[in-house]
Every structure is written in C-alpha cells, then in structure tokens.
Scaffold this motif. Structure first.
Motif, mmCIF file in Angstrom:
data_model
loop_
_atom_site.group_PDB
_atom_site.id
_atom_site.type_symbol
_atom_site.label_atom_id
_atom_site.label_comp_id
_atom_site.label_asym_id
_atom_site.label_seq_id
_atom_site.Cartn_x
_atom_site.Cartn_y
_atom_site.Cartn_z
ATOM 1 N N PHE A 74 -0.962 -3.870 -13.389
ATOM 2 C CA PHE A 74 -1.672 -3.734 -12.128
ATOM 3 C C PHE A 74 -0.575 -3.690 -11.075
ATOM 4 O O PHE A 74 0.420 -4.398 -11.182
ATOM 5 C CB PHE A 74 -2.574 -4.958 -11.917
ATOM 6 N N PHE A 75 -0.745 -2.879 -10.040
ATOM 7 C CA PHE A 75 0.301 -2.688 -9.037
ATOM 8 C C PHE A 75 -0.097 -3.347 -7.721
ATOM 9 O O PHE A 75 -1.245 -3.259 -7.294
ATOM 10 C CB PHE A 75 0.528 -1.188 -8.791
ATOM 11 N N ALA A 76 0.884 -3.982 -7.088
ATOM 12 C CA ALA A 76 0.659 -4.613 -5.788
ATOM 13 C C ALA A 76 1.937 -4.488 -4.959
ATOM 14 O O ALA A 76 3.008 -4.187 -5.495
ATOM 15 C CB ALA A 76 0.301 -6.090 -5.968
ATOM 16 N N VAL A 77 1.792 -4.701 -3.668
ATOM 17 C CA VAL A 77 2.942 -4.701 -2.750
ATOM 18 C C VAL A 77 2.961 -6.030 -2.002
ATOM 19 O O VAL A 77 2.053 -6.838 -2.128
ATOM 20 C CB VAL A 77 2.904 -3.504 -1.770
ATOM 21 N N ASP A 78 4.010 -6.236 -1.197
ATOM 22 C CA ASP A 78 4.203 -7.516 -0.517
ATOM 23 C C ASP A 78 3.168 -7.841 0.552
ATOM 24 O O ASP A 78 2.777 -8.988 0.710
ATOM 25 C CB ASP A 78 5.589 -7.558 0.153
ATOM 26 N N ASN A 79 2.758 -6.829 1.326
ATOM 27 C CA ASN A 79 1.947 -7.120 2.507
ATOM 28 C C ASN A 79 1.173 -5.875 2.963
ATOM 29 O O ASN A 79 1.343 -4.791 2.386
ATOM 30 C CB ASN A 79 2.842 -7.650 3.630
ATOM 31 N N ILE A 80 0.347 -6.042 3.984
ATOM 32 C CA ILE A 80 -0.483 -4.944 4.485
ATOM 33 C C ILE A 80 0.372 -3.787 4.994
ATOM 34 O O ILE A 80 0.064 -2.623 4.746
ATOM 35 C CB ILE A 80 -1.419 -5.446 5.605
ATOM 36 N N GLU A 81 1.468 -4.096 5.669
ATOM 37 C CA GLU A 81 2.326 -3.024 6.201
ATOM 38 C C GLU A 81 2.884 -2.166 5.063
ATOM 39 O O GLU A 81 2.929 -0.934 5.163
ATOM 40 C CB GLU A 81 3.467 -3.603 7.040
ATOM 41 N N ASP A 82 3.303 -2.796 3.976
ATOM 42 C CA ASP A 82 3.807 -2.040 2.822
ATOM 43 C C ASP A 82 2.700 -1.223 2.176
ATOM 44 O O ASP A 82 2.926 -0.097 1.727
ATOM 45 C CB ASP A 82 4.456 -2.962 1.800
ATOM 46 N N ALA A 83 1.495 -1.773 2.115
ATOM 47 C CA ALA A 83 0.362 -1.007 1.567
ATOM 48 C C ALA A 83 0.115 0.233 2.420
ATOM 49 O O ALA A 83 -0.093 1.330 1.895
ATOM 50 C CB ALA A 83 -0.888 -1.878 1.510
ATOM 51 N N ARG A 84 0.180 0.092 3.713
ATOM 52 C CA ARG A 84 -0.010 1.256 4.600
ATOM 53 C C ARG A 84 1.122 2.268 4.432
ATOM 54 O O ARG A 84 0.885 3.473 4.448
ATOM 55 C CB ARG A 84 -0.127 0.787 6.038
ATOM 56 N N ARG A 85 2.351 1.795 4.283
ATOM 57 C CA ARG A 85 3.477 2.718 4.040
ATOM 58 C C ARG A 85 3.268 3.489 2.743
ATOM 59 O O ARG A 85 3.546 4.687 2.669
ATOM 60 C CB ARG A 85 4.799 1.952 3.964
ATOM 61 N N PHE A 86 2.766 2.815 1.728
ATOM 62 C CA PHE A 86 2.477 3.487 0.461
ATOM 63 C C PHE A 86 1.406 4.561 0.655
ATOM 64 O O PHE A 86 1.549 5.691 0.207
ATOM 65 C CB PHE A 86 2.020 2.471 -0.588
ATOM 66 N N ILE A 87 0.335 4.207 1.338
ATOM 67 C CA ILE A 87 -0.780 5.136 1.554
ATOM 68 C C ILE A 87 -0.322 6.353 2.346
ATOM 69 O O ILE A 87 -0.696 7.489 2.035
ATOM 70 C CB ILE A 87 -1.947 4.417 2.264
ATOM 71 N N LEU A 88 0.510 6.154 3.358
ATOM 72 C CA LEU A 88 0.996 7.280 4.167
ATOM 73 C C LEU A 88 1.812 8.264 3.344
ATOM 74 O O LEU A 88 1.889 9.443 3.673
ATOM 75 C CB LEU A 88 1.832 6.767 5.345
ATOM 76 N N ASN A 89 2.414 7.787 2.277
ATOM 77 C CA ASN A 89 3.218 8.647 1.416
ATOM 78 C C ASN A 89 2.373 9.375 0.365
ATOM 79 O O ASN A 89 2.883 10.193 -0.376
ATOM 80 C CB ASN A 89 4.306 7.825 0.725
ATOM 81 N N LYS A 90 1.108 9.073 0.285
ATOM 82 C CA LYS A 90 0.205 9.669 -0.705
ATOM 83 C C LYS A 90 -0.926 10.407 0.007
ATOM 84 O O LYS A 90 -2.058 9.944 0.031
ATOM 85 C CB LYS A 90 -0.383 8.587 -1.623
ATOM 86 N N PRO A 91 -0.638 11.571 0.596
ATOM 87 C CA PRO A 91 -1.701 12.297 1.296
ATOM 88 C C PRO A 91 -2.758 12.790 0.311
ATOM 89 O O PRO A 91 -2.519 12.890 -0.887
ATOM 90 C CB PRO A 91 -0.958 13.461 1.942
ATOM 91 N N GLY A 92 -3.931 13.083 0.841
ATOM 92 C CA GLY A 92 -4.976 13.637 0.002
ATOM 93 C C GLY A 92 -6.148 12.707 -0.229
ATOM 94 O O GLY A 92 -7.144 13.106 -0.823
ATOM 95 N N TYR A 93 -6.053 11.470 0.223
ATOM 96 C CA TYR A 93 -7.207 10.597 0.106
ATOM 97 C C TYR A 93 -8.296 11.114 1.043
ATOM 98 O O TYR A 93 -8.014 11.476 2.188
ATOM 99 C CB TYR A 93 -6.851 9.157 0.514
ATOM 100 N N PRO A 94 -9.559 11.146 0.610
ATOM 101 C CA PRO A 94 -10.630 11.620 1.499
ATOM 102 C C PRO A 94 -10.809 10.707 2.713
ATOM 103 O O PRO A 94 -11.209 11.149 3.769
ATOM 104 C CB PRO A 94 -11.870 11.618 0.611
ATOM 105 N N ARG A 95 -10.498 9.461 2.543
ATOM 106 C CA ARG A 95 -10.482 8.490 3.645
ATOM 107 C C ARG A 95 -9.452 7.446 3.260
ATOM 108 O O ARG A 95 -9.117 7.315 2.084
ATOM 109 C CB ARG A 95 -11.854 7.856 3.874
ATOM 110 N N PRO A 96 -8.953 6.707 4.216
ATOM 111 C CA PRO A 96 -7.961 5.690 3.853
ATOM 112 C C PRO A 96 -8.555 4.692 2.850
ATOM 113 O O PRO A 96 -9.663 4.207 3.038
ATOM 114 C CB PRO A 96 -7.653 4.999 5.180
ATOM 115 N N PRO A 97 -7.838 4.420 1.776
ATOM 116 C CA PRO A 97 -8.351 3.436 0.812
ATOM 117 C C PRO A 97 -8.325 2.033 1.404
ATOM 118 O O PRO A 97 -7.538 1.736 2.303
ATOM 119 C CB PRO A 97 -7.381 3.546 -0.364
ATOM 120 N N ARG A 98 -9.198 1.205 0.912
ATOM 121 C CA ARG A 98 -9.220 -0.179 1.367
ATOM 122 C C ARG A 98 -8.060 -0.942 0.755
ATOM 123 O O ARG A 98 -7.630 -0.661 -0.352
ATOM 124 C CB ARG A 98 -10.528 -0.835 0.974
ATOM 125 N N ILE A 99 -7.600 -1.921 1.502
ATOM 126 C CA ILE A 99 -6.507 -2.782 1.062
ATOM 127 C C ILE A 99 -7.101 -4.168 0.806
ATOM 128 O O ILE A 99 -7.840 -4.688 1.643
ATOM 129 C CB ILE A 99 -5.401 -2.855 2.141
#
Length: 171
Positions: A74-99
């Motif tokens: 299972f994959f996780a990151v340190d904090n909300i800011e890192d989760a957002r940085r990850f999401i920004l690098n993965k375009p194509g989500y129909p809407r931002p995924p929940r954290i």
C-alpha cells in the motif's frame, strides 16, 4: 476501513500488474531472473512495474537490501502537501482524488518516487541507474548526476502491514 496486507502476498495494486505480466508471458522471468526479450505487449506502466520488480529481485547491486515488493504494498506519503504534489504530477484524473489519513503499525520503507518520473526507451540499461537509486532509498535531490528541472524528492512509503484508512483530509 481496514486493508489487510502481507509482504509475501500480492496487494490489490500487485494483482493488477501480475495479471498483465502473465497475460504478456513475462511473469516467469521474475522468478528465473532471465530478462525477457519479448515484452512489447506491456503498457508503459506495466513495463515500469515489471522492471522495478525484476531489478529488486535480480540486480546484483541490490542483493542484501531489505526492499519490500511494490507488488505487495500500500502506498502513502508524509503529508497532505506531498499528496497534492503527487496528484499534480499525475494528470488525467476526472476530479481531484480524495486524500485520506492512513494508520499502519511498524516501520515502512521509504523511496523517492521522483526516480520513476522519467520516460525512457524500452532498454533496461537506459533506466537501470534510476531504478537502482530508487531501491537504494536515495533522494534524487542529492544525486550529483541528475540535472535540475525535476519536481524534487518526493518520498513514498511502501506499507506491507495492515492499514486503517482514516478520515478524508482534502482533495
């Protein structure tokens, strides 16, 4: 919600890739250590996960490093800011995924996922350095050979113990 994981079993993530490896006839290579010559049918993401696992198991420079399989994790990151940085690098989500907040007991291996951001030709020699550094737990920010211009180090944790999913903390 709880997710029960075992480092010796495939996770949901791992089952998806194991099916692709079997479908394309390269699954046996993970056991044998013989680099398959025919992997043209693998999608780019399947190809990447195949070679990450292949190198983890068979690259001589990684022997003795206690790295858990991505295919069991299972994959996780340190904090909300890192989760957002990850999401920004993965375009194509129909809407931002929940954290979500996640809870897991024990120590968890951390790797800099930025090593995996680069596009390479389908030649393992071209990306071996990057995947090797990933599995060694090196931060890309500290590498003297990688030019500036990447997003900066972003650690992901590979969790192979039971995980409890907590509350949503943002998008």
């Amino acid at each position: 919600m709880s997710i029960n994981l075992d480092p010796n079993e495939l996770s949901r993530f791992g089952w998806k890739y194991a099916a692709a490896f079997s479908r394309e006839g390269v699954a046996d290579a993970l056991q044998s250590g013989h680099n398959p010559l025919n992997h043209a049918g693998l999608r780019d993401i399947d190809y990447r996960e195949f070679y990450l696992e292949f190198f983890r198991r068979h690259l001589p420079s990684l022997r003795g490093i206690p790295a858990v399989s991505r295919l069991s994790s299972f994959f996780a990151v340190d904090n909300i800011e890192d989760a957002r940085r990850f999401i920004l690098n993965k375009p194509g989500y129909p809407r931002p995924p929940r954290i979500y907040t996640v809870y897991a007991i024990g120590e968890h291996s951390a790797y800099d996922m930025t090593w995996l951001d680069f596009k390479f030709p389908r030649n393992p020699e071209k990306f071996k350095y990057y995947y090797e550094k990933y599995w060694q737990g090196k931060l890309i920010d500290n590498d003297p050979f990688i030019a500036a211009g990447h997003r900066g180090s972003l650690r992901e944790y590979l969790i192979t113990s039971n995980v409890t999913i907590g509350s949503s903390v943002g998008e």
